[in-house]
Enzyme design. Sequence first.
Site, PDB file in Angstrom:
ATOM      1  N   ASP A   1       6.749   2.792   6.248  1.00  0.00           N
ATOM      2  CA  ASP A   1       6.615   2.103   4.957  1.00  0.00           C
ATOM      3  C   ASP A   1       6.758   3.086   3.782  1.00  0.00           C
ATOM      4  OD1 ASP A   1       6.025   0.080   6.685  1.00  0.00           O
ATOM      5  OD2 ASP A   1       4.149  -0.526   5.737  1.00  0.00           O
TER       6      ASP A   1
ATOM      7  N   SER B   1       0.840  -1.210   0.000  1.00  0.00           N
ATOM      8  CA  SER B   1       0.000   0.000   0.000  1.00  0.00           C
ATOM      9  C   SER B   1       0.873   1.258   0.000  1.00  0.00           C
ATOM     10  CB  SER B   1      -0.951   0.004   1.195  1.00  0.00           C
ATOM     11  OG  SER B   1      -0.221   0.107   2.391  1.00  0.00           O
TER      12      SER B   1
HETATM   13  C1  MEV Z   1       3.617  -2.190   8.973  1.00  0.00           C
HETATM   14  O1  MEV Z   1       4.431  -2.424   7.845  1.00  0.00           O
HETATM   15  C2  MEV Z   1       4.444  -1.802  10.148  1.00  0.00           C
HETATM   16  C3  MEV Z   1       3.678  -1.476  11.415  1.00  0.00           C
HETATM   17  O2  MEV Z   1       4.638  -1.064  12.376  1.00  0.00           O
HETATM   18  C4  MEV Z   1       2.666  -0.381  11.201  1.00  0.00           C
HETATM   19  C5  MEV Z   1       3.297   0.980  10.950  1.00  0.00           C
HETATM   20  O3  MEV Z   1       4.473   1.206  11.219  1.00  0.00           O
HETATM   21  O4  MEV Z   1       2.559   1.861  10.499  1.00  0.00           O
HETATM   22  C6  MEV Z   1       2.947  -2.687  11.977  1.00  0.00           C
END
Ligand code: MEV
Length: 421
Positions: free
Chosen positions: A204, A146
């Site tokens: 991300d 995403s």
């Molecule tokens: C998702 O790739 C990683 C999490 O730490 C969520 C985030 O950092 O927004 C679970």
Amino acid sequence: MLSEVLLVSAPGKVILHGEHAVVHGKVALAVALNLRTFLRLQPHSNGKVCLNLPNIGVKQAWDVAGLQLQDTSFLEQGDTTAPTAEQVEKLKEVAGIPQDGTKPEGLAVLAFLYLYLSICRKQRALPSLDITVWSQLPTGAGLGSSAAYSTCMAAALLTACEEIPNPQKDGVSASRWALEDLELINKWAFQGERMIHGNPSGVDNAVSTWGGALRFQQGKISSLERPLALKILLTNTKVPRSTKTLVANVRSRLLKFPEIVTPLLTSINAISLECERTLGEMAAAPAPEHYLVLEELIDMNQHHLNALGVGHASLDQLCRVTMAHGLHSKLTGAGGGGCGITLLRPDKDSEAQRDEVMSPRPASSSPGPASIWARQVSGAAFPVGCSPEEVVLMSADACHFPSPAKSQLSDRATTGGTVSA
Ligand code: MEV
């Protein structure tokens, strides 16, 4: 408004350490993957804006005039603050998405409309566009699909609307934006992520925008020293899950048991810092002891993540099977299924290690963990490389640019195959 076709590509990511803790202000270490998302934007004058997402079966079109008539003044605040729940509901109305729609398809459409209406709002009239996005990344598997989507979308719309310059240079297959442009792309990509995930940390989209190996904490990004030879096996358990729900569950557990969960998050932070320190040492003078440290850190973090409630039986199985081969694994991303990472030994061929882990035991031997493994996640593991490349603008004749018609790549990414580093 630019009139030419734009081709944009951005990478997915793997979190080494710090998932979930990063949402609560702790450090995360992440690397960009050599699996990417691609976007093609074609300006038109047909009065329509069309979104085509072949990976998830979305093909939707809106009349620009209809969107123009909608009251979208609620988007005025644009890039500075998170969209409120009311704004999200309003946008769902505009987009014709059911109010309770939480499916990836609906969320991808919502993020697109948010970015389109917010970024293009400064144009005299909303532009007619044809946008197609396809990806080598499996959806909802913890690999930042995403974020790569939001990053491509932000980069393409900002460039098309001339909010940032078109970096295209003649004869160059992939052109890079300047640092300040990447910052704007990242900011908007984060807003797209918020539409999809609610309350993401931003790690991300940062990796998708900047590429390489990063340390991320509360929006502060720095690059990580990384020994080039670090080899990681990525395994997709193919167990679907929702990042939004898992993040919300960790928050609930933190509120319910603050005395227990706060030290877990602090300890995960310390693991990230120790990993960062070790990678720094390895970059200067790698020694076998460093691998032992990295392996211990992986084991400890996996236990912490289980204690946070984001483990899954399929991930436990991954840990057991790889441990039977002397390898150490943890979940990556939100957990609850999705993907796991296994640190491979530097002294052995990575594909041979993958095959060893994947191979079922001979029928005559008692059913060991490897045979359970082969049944459950057959062909779903492959070695991955780190991509140093950030979000890039590609030339229209870039010969390696996949066309939607040929895009079985997402199948390949989830059913095996080697991806070159
Ligand atoms: C998702 O790739 C990683 C999490 O730490 C969520 C985030 O950092 O927004 C679970």
